[in-house]
Structure formats: structure tokens, C-alpha cells
Design a protein around this motif. Structure first.
Motif, short mmCIF file in Angstrom:
data_model
loop_
_atom_site.label_atom_id
_atom_site.label_comp_id
_atom_site.label_asym_id
_atom_site.label_seq_id
_atom_site.Cartn_x
_atom_site.Cartn_y
_atom_site.Cartn_z
N ILE A 168 -0.17 5.50 7.36
CA ILE A 168 -1.33 4.98 6.73
C ILE A 168 -1.76 3.83 7.65
O ILE A 168 -2.78 3.07 7.20
CB ILE A 168 -1.60 4.56 5.24
CG1 ILE A 168 -0.67 3.84 4.99
CG2 ILE A 168 -1.34 6.03 4.50
CD1 ILE A 168 -0.69 3.40 3.46
N PHE A 191 0.71 -1.25 -0.24
CA PHE A 191 0.08 -0.18 0.02
C PHE A 191 0.93 1.39 0.13
O PHE A 191 2.08 1.20 0.61
CB PHE A 191 -0.79 0.12 1.37
CG PHE A 191 -1.99 -0.99 1.27
CD1 PHE A 191 -3.16 -1.07 0.88
CD2 PHE A 191 -1.61 -2.24 2.09
CE1 PHE A 191 -4.35 -2.02 0.98
CE2 PHE A 191 -2.42 -3.38 2.05
CZ PHE A 191 -3.70 -3.15 1.59
N GLY A 192 0.50 2.35 -0.67
CA GLY A 192 1.26 3.40 -0.72
C GLY A 192 0.68 4.34 -1.64
O GLY A 192 -0.42 4.08 -2.30
N GLU A 193 1.41 5.87 -1.71
CA GLU A 193 0.58 6.67 -2.67
C GLU A 193 0.80 6.26 -4.01
O GLU A 193 -0.27 6.67 -4.87
CB GLU A 193 1.71 7.70 -2.35
CG GLU A 193 1.14 8.59 -1.10
CD GLU A 193 2.25 9.98 -0.83
OE1 GLU A 193 2.72 10.38 -1.82
OE2 GLU A 193 2.38 10.23 0.33
N LYS A 194 1.65 5.56 -4.36
CA LYS A 194 1.81 5.18 -5.78
C LYS A 194 1.17 4.09 -6.22
O LYS A 194 1.05 3.65 -7.38
CB LYS A 194 3.15 4.87 -6.13
CG LYS A 194 4.15 6.15 -6.11
CD LYS A 194 5.68 5.86 -6.39
CE LYS A 194 6.48 7.07 -6.41
NZ LYS A 194 7.83 6.92 -6.67
N TYR A 195 0.50 3.17 -5.42
CA TYR A 195 -0.13 1.89 -5.67
C TYR A 195 -1.73 2.05 -5.56
O TYR A 195 -2.10 3.15 -4.71
CB TYR A 195 0.32 0.95 -4.63
CG TYR A 195 1.68 0.77 -4.87
CD1 TYR A 195 2.34 0.13 -5.92
CD2 TYR A 195 2.37 1.52 -3.90
CE1 TYR A 195 3.78 0.18 -6.00
CE2 TYR A 195 3.90 1.48 -4.25
CZ TYR A 195 4.51 0.61 -5.08
OH TYR A 195 5.64 0.59 -5.30
N ARG A 196 -2.43 1.49 -6.24
CA ARG A 196 -3.97 1.54 -6.22
C ARG A 196 -4.46 1.06 -5.03
O ARG A 196 -4.52 -0.11 -4.85
CB ARG A 196 -4.61 0.78 -7.44
CG ARG A 196 -3.93 1.21 -8.81
CD ARG A 196 -4.99 2.08 -9.62
NE ARG A 196 -4.61 2.59 -10.68
CZ ARG A 196 -5.00 3.68 -11.20
NH1 ARG A 196 -6.07 4.41 -10.73
NH2 ARG A 196 -4.62 4.00 -12.44
N GLN A 197 -4.81 1.72 -4.07
CA GLN A 197 -5.43 1.21 -2.82
C GLN A 197 -6.52 0.21 -2.56
O GLN A 197 -6.58 -0.90 -2.03
CB GLN A 197 -5.70 2.42 -1.74
CG GLN A 197 -4.51 3.46 -1.65
CD GLN A 197 -3.36 3.06 -0.81
OE1 GLN A 197 -3.43 1.91 -0.42
NE2 GLN A 197 -2.63 4.11 -1.02
N HIS A 255 3.49 -1.15 4.10
CA HIS A 255 2.94 0.30 3.76
C HIS A 255 3.78 1.35 4.81
O HIS A 255 4.51 0.90 5.77
CB HIS A 255 1.50 0.52 4.32
CG HIS A 255 1.07 0.02 5.45
ND1 HIS A 255 1.33 0.73 6.64
CD2 HIS A 255 0.83 -1.26 5.93
CE1 HIS A 255 0.89 -0.07 7.74
NE2 HIS A 255 0.48 -1.10 7.32
#
Length: 91
Positions: free
Chosen positions: A35, A4-10, A31
Motif C-alpha cells: 500500500i 496502516f494495514g488491513e486490520k486498522y481503520r485507514q 505499513h
């Protein structure tokens, strides 16, 4: 491993984690700490929660080979029992 992270589709990652949990598969989440609260339910179902990729590598090395990673404190590592004492002297 579910990242999970900003660049990945949550929503895709959350769906994959839920599907793996429903199939009875072990989950390792990766992550940033910022978050963690948002992922508390996902983390509750995970076998391991990691904050950086090196922790995932250390986890897999332990699972596959039984190799423990070196202490993060390096040569200055002191076990918690030694840092805090052996427990309540007056139980």
C-alpha cells in the motif's frame, strides 16, 4: 507512529497523520509495501517509513540512544560503495 494495514481503520490513521503533520510533529509510518503507492503523500510527510515493527523499534532505539541496528545482511554485509565501486573513474 501511524500504522496502516488491513486490520486498522485507514481513515482514522490518515487523519491522525495529517493532524500530527499540521501540529509540526514527526511521523513514523508503518505499513506493508503493497500500500506504499496509496500512502505516497503521507509517506512524503513522514520522517521515517517502516514496513515491519522491528524497523520502528530500530528507529526509536537510534533516536533515543543513538544505537544503530545490525546490518540486515548480517556478517555478509558489504557497503554499497564496495559493491558498486568508488564511482565514475572518468568524471
Amino acid at each position: 507512529v501511524v500504522r496502516f494495514g488491513e486490520k486498522y481503520r485507514q481513515w482514522n490513521a490518515a487523519f491522525d497523520a495529517g493532524y500530527a503533520a499540521a501540529m509540526g510533529k514527526s511521523i513514523i509510518t508503518l505499513h506493508p509495501p503493497a500500500i506504499s503507492h496509496m500512502l505516497k503523500e503521507v509517506n512524503a510527510n513522514a520522517s521515517v517509513v517502516c514496513e515491519d515493527p522491528s524497523q520502528v523499534v530500530d528507529t526509536l532505539a537510534y533516536i533515543i540512544n543513538g544505537d544503530l541496528p545490525p546490518p540486515r545482511d548480517g556478517d555478509e554485509y558489504v557497503p554499497i560503495a564496495d559493491r558498486l565501486g568508488k564511482g565514475n573513474p572518468n568524471p
